[in-house]
Each structure stands twice: as structure tokens, then as C-alpha cells.
Design a protein around this motif. Structure first.
Motif, PDB file in Angstrom:
ATOM      1  N   GLU A 356       0.835  -1.191   0.000  1.00 24.06           N
ATOM      2  CA  GLU A 356       0.000   0.000   0.000  1.00 24.06           C
ATOM      3  C   GLU A 356       0.876   1.249   0.000  1.00 24.06           C
ATOM      4  OE1 GLU A 356      -3.398   0.369  -0.161  1.00 24.06           O
ATOM      5  OE2 GLU A 356      -3.339  -1.769  -0.654  1.00 24.06           O
ATOM      6  N   SER A 357       0.430   2.276  -0.714  1.00 22.42           N
ATOM      7  CA  SER A 357       1.235   3.493  -0.798  1.00 22.42           C
ATOM      8  C   SER A 357       0.369   4.678  -1.187  1.00 22.42           C
ATOM      9  CB  SER A 357       2.353   3.309  -1.837  1.00 22.42           C
ATOM     10  OG  SER A 357       3.084   4.506  -2.012  1.00 22.42           O
ATOM     11  N   ASN A 358       0.850   5.869  -0.881  1.00 26.25           N
ATOM     12  CA  ASN A 358       0.236   7.114  -1.332  1.00 26.25           C
ATOM     13  C   ASN A 358       0.834   7.586  -2.648  1.00 26.25           C
ATOM     14  OD1 ASN A 358      -1.613   8.008   0.949  1.00 26.25           O
ATOM     15  ND2 ASN A 358       0.281   7.642   2.068  1.00 26.25           N
ATOM     16  N   ALA A 359       1.743   6.792  -3.217  1.00 26.50           N
ATOM     17  CA  ALA A 359       2.342   7.131  -4.503  1.00 26.50           C
ATOM     18  C   ALA A 359       1.329   6.924  -5.621  1.00 26.50           C
ATOM     19  CB  ALA A 359       3.583   6.278  -4.748  1.00 26.50           C
ATOM     20  N   SER A 360       1.615   7.509  -6.782  1.00 26.16           N
ATOM     21  CA  SER A 360       0.742   7.378  -7.943  1.00 26.16           C
ATOM     22  C   SER A 360       1.274   6.375  -8.957  1.00 26.16           C
ATOM     23  CB  SER A 360       0.574   8.742  -8.627  1.00 26.16           C
ATOM     24  OG  SER A 360       0.040   9.696  -7.746  1.00 26.16           O
ATOM     25  N   PHE A 361       2.598   6.190  -8.957  1.00 25.21           N
ATOM     26  CA  PHE A 361       3.233   5.306  -9.935  1.00 25.21           C
ATOM     27  C   PHE A 361       4.289   4.461  -9.224  1.00 25.21           C
ATOM     28  CE2 PHE A 361       1.697   9.004 -12.223  1.00 25.21           C
ATOM     29  CZ  PHE A 361       1.021   8.441 -13.297  1.00 25.21           C
ATOM     30  N   SER A 362       4.902   3.549  -9.980  1.00 23.29           N
ATOM     31  CA  SER A 362       5.884   2.657  -9.371  1.00 23.29           C
ATOM     32  C   SER A 362       7.064   2.412 -10.306  1.00 23.29           C
ATOM     33  CB  SER A 362       5.245   1.312  -9.014  1.00 23.29           C
ATOM     34  OG  SER A 362       4.861   0.610 -10.192  1.00 23.29           O
ATOM     35  N   LEU A 363       8.167   2.027  -9.711  1.00 25.43           N
ATOM     36  CA  LEU A 363       9.336   1.503 -10.404  1.00 25.43           C
ATOM     37  C   LEU A 363       9.771   0.268  -9.637  1.00 25.43           C
ATOM     38  CD1 LEU A 363      11.245   4.844 -11.094  1.00 25.43           C
ATOM     39  CD2 LEU A 363      10.197   3.371 -12.832  1.00 25.43           C
ATOM     40  N   ARG A 364      10.281  -0.716 -10.342  1.00 23.20           N
ATOM     41  CA  ARG A 364      10.548  -1.996  -9.704  1.00 23.20           C
ATOM     42  C   ARG A 364      11.791  -1.963  -8.819  1.00 23.20           C
ATOM     43  NH1 ARG A 364       8.780  -7.451 -11.037  1.00 23.20           N
ATOM     44  NH2 ARG A 364       7.599  -6.529 -12.745  1.00 23.20           N
ATOM     45  N   ASP A 365      12.857  -1.293  -9.260  1.00 24.09           N
ATOM     46  CA  ASP A 365      14.127  -1.326  -8.530  1.00 24.09           C
ATOM     47  C   ASP A 365      15.002  -0.155  -8.958  1.00 24.09           C
ATOM     48  OD1 ASP A 365      15.031  -2.070 -11.086  1.00 24.09           O
ATOM     49  OD2 ASP A 365      14.974  -4.203 -10.601  1.00 24.09           O
ATOM     50  N   THR A 366      16.231  -0.116  -8.439  1.00 24.98           N
ATOM     51  CA  THR A 366      17.132   1.005  -8.735  1.00 24.98           C
ATOM     52  C   THR A 366      17.490   1.079 -10.213  1.00 24.98           C
ATOM     53  OG1 THR A 366      19.038  -0.362  -8.129  1.00 24.98           O
ATOM     54  CG2 THR A 366      18.115   1.037  -6.409  1.00 24.98           C
ATOM     55  N   SER A 367      17.526  -0.056 -10.902  1.00 22.66           N
ATOM     56  CA  SER A 367      17.851  -0.016 -12.333  1.00 22.66           C
ATOM     57  C   SER A 367      16.748   0.709 -13.107  1.00 22.66           C
ATOM     58  CB  SER A 367      18.048  -1.433 -12.884  1.00 22.66           C
ATOM     59  OG  SER A 367      16.839  -2.172 -12.836  1.00 22.66           O
ATOM     60  N   GLU A 368      15.492   0.527 -12.689  1.00 21.30           N
ATOM     61  CA  GLU A 368      14.405   1.251 -13.344  1.00 21.30           C
ATOM     62  C   GLU A 368      14.419   2.724 -12.960  1.00 21.30           C
ATOM     63  OE1 GLU A 368      10.538  -0.453 -13.141  1.00 21.30           O
ATOM     64  OE2 GLU A 368      11.084  -2.173 -14.404  1.00 21.30           O
ATOM     65  N   VAL A 369      14.869   3.041 -11.747  1.00 23.58           N
ATOM     66  CA  VAL A 369      15.041   4.446 -11.369  1.00 23.58           C
ATOM     67  C   VAL A 369      16.044   5.103 -12.312  1.00 23.58           C
ATOM     68  CG1 VAL A 369      15.873   6.034  -9.589  1.00 23.58           C
ATOM     69  CG2 VAL A 369      14.448   4.082  -8.948  1.00 23.58           C
ATOM     70  N   GLN A 370      17.157   4.424 -12.564  1.00 20.83           N
ATOM     71  CA  GLN A 370      18.166   4.958 -13.478  1.00 20.83           C
ATOM     72  C   GLN A 370      17.580   5.139 -14.877  1.00 20.83           C
ATOM     73  OE1 GLN A 370      22.046   3.024 -13.428  1.00 20.83           O
ATOM     74  NE2 GLN A 370      22.296   3.427 -15.619  1.00 20.83           N
ATOM     75  N   ASP A 371      16.794   4.169 -15.346  1.00 23.67           N
ATOM     76  CA  ASP A 371      16.159   4.293 -16.661  1.00 23.67           C
ATOM     77  C   ASP A 371      15.242   5.514 -16.707  1.00 23.67           C
ATOM     78  OD1 ASP A 371      17.423   1.997 -17.525  1.00 23.67           O
ATOM     79  OD2 ASP A 371      15.685   0.684 -17.173  1.00 23.67           O
ATOM     80  N   PHE A 372      14.515   5.748 -15.625  1.00 26.50           N
ATOM     81  CA  PHE A 372      13.604   6.891 -15.574  1.00 26.50           C
ATOM     82  C   PHE A 372      14.388   8.199 -15.619  1.00 26.50           C
ATOM     83  CE2 PHE A 372      10.988  10.041 -13.391  1.00 26.50           C
ATOM     84  CZ  PHE A 372       9.769   9.902 -14.044  1.00 26.50           C
ATOM     85  N   LEU A 373      15.471   8.284 -14.847  1.00 27.58           N
ATOM     86  CA  LEU A 373      16.292   9.501 -14.848  1.00 27.58           C
ATOM     87  C   LEU A 373      16.902   9.743 -16.225  1.00 27.58           C
ATOM     88  CD1 LEU A 373      18.136   9.180 -11.402  1.00 27.58           C
ATOM     89  CD2 LEU A 373      16.076  10.489 -11.935  1.00 27.58           C
ATOM     90  N   GLU A 374      17.377   8.687 -16.862  1.00 25.26           N
ATOM     91  CA  GLU A 374      17.964   8.829 -18.195  1.00 25.26           C
ATOM     92  C   GLU A 374      16.908   9.255 -19.215  1.00 25.26           C
ATOM     93  OE1 GLU A 374      19.727   5.004 -18.706  1.00 25.26           O
ATOM     94  OE2 GLU A 374      21.612   5.559 -17.700  1.00 25.26           O
ATOM     95  N   SER A 375      15.660   8.827 -19.028  1.00 28.00           N
ATOM     96  CA  SER A 375      14.570   9.257 -19.909  1.00 28.00           C
ATOM     97  C   SER A 375      14.304  10.750 -19.742  1.00 28.00           C
ATOM     98  CB  SER A 375      13.296   8.456 -19.613  1.00 28.00           C
ATOM     99  OG  SER A 375      13.476   7.087 -19.910  1.00 28.00           O
ATOM    100  N   LEU A 376      14.387  11.235 -18.504  1.00 32.39           N
ATOM    101  CA  LEU A 376      14.231  12.673 -18.265  1.00 32.39           C
ATOM    102  C   LEU A 376      15.299  13.469 -19.003  1.00 32.39           C
ATOM    103  CD1 LEU A 376      13.472  12.805 -14.414  1.00 32.39           C
ATOM    104  CD2 LEU A 376      11.859  13.248 -16.280  1.00 32.39           C
ATOM    105  N   VAL A 377      16.531  12.983 -18.935  1.00 38.00           N
ATOM    106  CA  VAL A 377      17.641  13.675 -19.598  1.00 38.00           C
ATOM    107  C   VAL A 377      17.435  13.671 -21.115  1.00 38.00           C
ATOM    108  CG1 VAL A 377      20.123  13.623 -20.049  1.00 38.00           C
ATOM    109  CG2 VAL A 377      19.255  13.162 -17.742  1.00 38.00           C
TER     110      VAL A 377
END
Length: 393
Positions: A356-377
Motif C-alpha cells: 500500500e502506498s500514497n504514490a501514484s506510480f511505481s518503479l521496480r528497482d534502482t535499475s528502473e530508477v536509473q532508466d527513468f532519470l535517463e529518460s528525463l535527460v
């Protein structure tokens, strides 16, 4: 999308349903005077005796909270070649969970609000978000690729790390002066002197950043430092015979890690912390991922830190600003709540298991966090190229 460079000046160095009864009573922000309350700095004698009745921590829900903050590992089977295979049951449960918390990668266009031309402001936790959760918290290092992605994000968007670690420690682990840093769950913030000082926060004082430049320092729990130091020493003493226990001093809070403690000893470590805290009514306990955290009873958390930084940056209550907070821990829920309120921004929960969370979206792990940051760039670079092409024509 407004992605013109917004380099920040150099700066100093799990979710689950909340049980308010175990978090302690919260008060308004406590005033801090130079004289302050009279805290003893001497270390009381800690009697080496058996902890109190274990019924204490069973009745107040601490053990249940420790269990809920330590989800079981996914079942892993081996194929005939010895390759790990995650059980279909676990994956199916995760996919159903993602209906409520869609992948931030698959929902990238929705999150960035590209069509709305909003300025993004990025907030991140450290442990479990930028670095993997490891047995030894002193070795929670982020990869070089993650550091590079984080550095590039900060070139285009104001970026801050809000961690439960001490501010100096998280800066030491990250090592990037382009970011803003808030330690101790937001109770220790340094920001450039040129940025706004919110009028209601009178505790800001002048300081210097890692480059020796003038900066503003905000520490709403500064009066608790002697008390926190005293509790830290007591907890080190009382847990020293519990194999695997580790106590960390984060300046404005103390963490008691039980990740490497035999589960049969969890009630003992919880009772030890309980016994210590009975003598400190102005401190409270919160739960993280296999960690008990002792914090001051003040009305301040990561959500308040997000609001403070947005106001300091001049982004408070602006419809053209979109804050995004990425975190994996129960303490990040306060930030998720702030952003969900009035659809102000998006919280992204990092988790490999449904919760359960108050978040709106999810990422599976740190590798997906990196993918998300690289997408922003990549998005920012493409927008810059489009702007350059438009100017040329």
C-alpha cells in the motif's frame, strides 16, 4: 516543456498502512532558543540487564510493524539450467498491483506533463532508490552510471535528495555539488543564500556549503541534538551484545538496524529500544525497512521538507511546476501525501513487491530508477534541440 538549465548552487554535504498509535504523539514545531531546554550531556549508566516484558512491544504493535516493514523475498525456483525463475504467483500479484500503481516508465509522458509545458522539480530518497539495499549501510554505494544519470538530471531540473541519513553522510555517498541535500528526514537542510527563506521558518541561519560559499541552514530540531546524542550512546551500549545489530547516529535521529539480526532476537532488540524511549517522551519511534528510527516529536517530515524546498526555490503554489518524488521507504509516504494533495505532483514508489502506498506510480528497482532519470535527460536534450532548431529558423 521548460528545460532550460536550472543548475542548483553547490550544497553541503516501507510503505504500508500507517499505524498512528505506534508513531507517537506529534506536536507543532517546537520553538528553539539559544538557551534551550536543559539537557544533560552526561551518559546515564545503562544497566546490563534483561529487557522489560516482551509483552510491551507485542501490545504496542512494534513487532507487527517490524514484520510488515520486512516483506518476504520472492519465491525463486531454478530451471533445468540452474537459472533463477521468479514464481508465476508472485509476478501475477505484482502485475495486478501495478494496475493501481502503473509503471513510471510506461507512464512517462503522463508523468512529465510534457504537453502542459511544466517545469519539473525532482526529489529522491537515497537508500533503495539510488543505491540498492545492502546488509551493511556503510556500503550502500550508488553505481557510476546512476551518479552520471543524476548529474545529468541536475543540469536540466532542480534536483534534491531527501534522506534519513545525516546530510553529510548522504553527500559523501553521492558526491555531487549540483544537488540540494536534506538529511535526517528533512530536519537538516542547506540551500543557497540567494534562494528565498520562507518567512514562517525563522530558524534559518547563515552557513557555508561544501565549496565554502554562503548558504542558508535550516534545522528545525536543533535543540534535540544533546538528547539524540545521549540516546545514541545508550542504544549502542544496550544492543552491543545482539549479534548483527547496528546503531547509526544521523545527527537528528538514530537508526537501529536489525537486517542482520536473527529474527528470533527481534523482540529483544525492540524491547531494548522501547525501554530506552520510556525515559524520553519527546522522542518517538518510526519504522523503516528493517530499521527502527528514533526521531524528535516535532511536526516535520519528508513531506514538510519537500514543501520547504519548493518554497525556498520560489516554486510554491505555482501551476507551471510539477514536483516528482521517487522513494522506496515508509518515511517517503509523507512526501507522496503532499504531492497527491490537490494533484500537486507525482510520487513514485520503488518496490519489487506489492504494498500500500500514497504514490501514484511505481518503479521496480534502482535499475528502473536509473532508466527513468535517463529518460528525463533524453527528453530535456530533445527539447533543447527543438528550441535550437526553432531559433535557427
Amino acid at each position: 516543456m521548460d528545460v532550460k538549465s536550472t543548475k542548483a548552487s553547490s550544497i553541503l554535504a516501507d510503505p504500508s498502512p500507517m499505524n498512528k498509535s505506534r508513531l507517537g504523539i506529534r506536536s507543532n514545531l517546537l520553538p528553539c532558543s539559544q538557551s534551550g531546554p536543559s539537557f544533560t550531556t552526561s551518559v546515564p549508566t545503562v544497566t546490563r540487564k534483561k529487557p522489560g516484558k516482551l509483552d510491551d512491544v507485542r501490545s504496542n504493535g512494534w513487532l507487527d510493524a517490524m514484520q510488515s516493514s520486512s516483506p518476504p523475498r520472492k519465491k525463486v525456483n531454478k530451471d533445468f539450467n540452474g537459472v533463477d525463475l521468479v514464481s508465476d504467483e508472485a509476478e501475477i500479484a505484482y502485475q495486478f498491483w501495478m494496475i493501481r500503481y502503473p509503471s513510471a516508465l510506461n507512464s512517462f509522458q503522463t508523468i512529465t506533463g510534457r504537453e502542459m509545458n511544466k517545469k519539473l522539480v525532482i526529489f529522491l530518497d537515497y537508500d533503495g532508490t539510488l543505491s540498492p539495499i545492502v546488509d551493511d549501510p556503510d556500503r550502500a554505494f550508488m553505481s557510476d552510471d546512476m551518479r552520471s544519470a543524476l548529474r545529468d538530471v541536475a543540469k536540466y531540473f532542480p534536483t534534491a535528495i531527501i534522506s534519513g541519513r545525516s546530510r553529510n553522510k548522504v553527500y559523501e555517498l553521492v558526491g555531487l555539488t549540483e544537488l540540494y541535500y536534506a538529511g535526517s528526514h528533512g530536519m537538516d537542510i542547506v540551500f543557497p543564500a540567494k534562494d528565498l527563506v520562507p518567512e514562517k521558518h525563522v530558524k534559518c541561519v547563515k552557513s557555508t556549503d561544501n565549496k565554502g560559499k554562503e548558504a542558508n541552514l535550516f534545522q528545525p530540531a536543533s535543540e534535540f541534538i544533546p538528547m539524540i546524542n545521549e540516546v545514541f550512546r545508550n542504544l549502542v551500549e544496550i544492543t552491543k551484545d545482539i549479534k548483527g545489530a547496528k546503531v547509526e547516529d544521523h545527527k537528528f535521529c538514530v537508526s537501529v538496524h536489525y537486517r542482520n539480526v536473527d529474527e528470533n532476537s527481534w523482540p529483544v532488540i525492540a524491547q531494548n529500544v522501547h525501554d530506552i524511549l520510556k525515559g524520553y517522551p519527546r522522542l518517538r519511534l518510526t519504522h523503516g525497512r528493517k530499521v527502527l528510527e528514533v526521531r524528535p516529536v516535532i511536526d516535520w517530515d519528508k513531506g514538510k521538507a519537500v514543501e520547504f524546498l519548493l518554497e525556498s526555490l520560489g516554486f510554491s503554489n505555482r501551476s507551471d511546476v510539477l514536483p516528482i518524488y521517487i522513494g522506496d521507504d515508509r518515511t517517503d509516504e509523507d512526501a507522496f501525501k503532499v504531492l497527491r494533495k490537490k494533484n500537486r505532483g507525482y510520487g513514485i514508489l520503488v518496490s519489487t513487491v506489492p504494498k500500500e502506498s500514497n504514490a501514484s506510480f511505481s518503479l521496480r528497482d534502482t535499475s528502473e530508477v536509473q532508466d527513468f532519470l535517463e529518460s528525463l535527460v533524453q527528453m530535456a536534450q530533445e527539447d533543447d534541440e527543438e528550441d535550437a532548431s526553432y531559433d535557427t529558423n
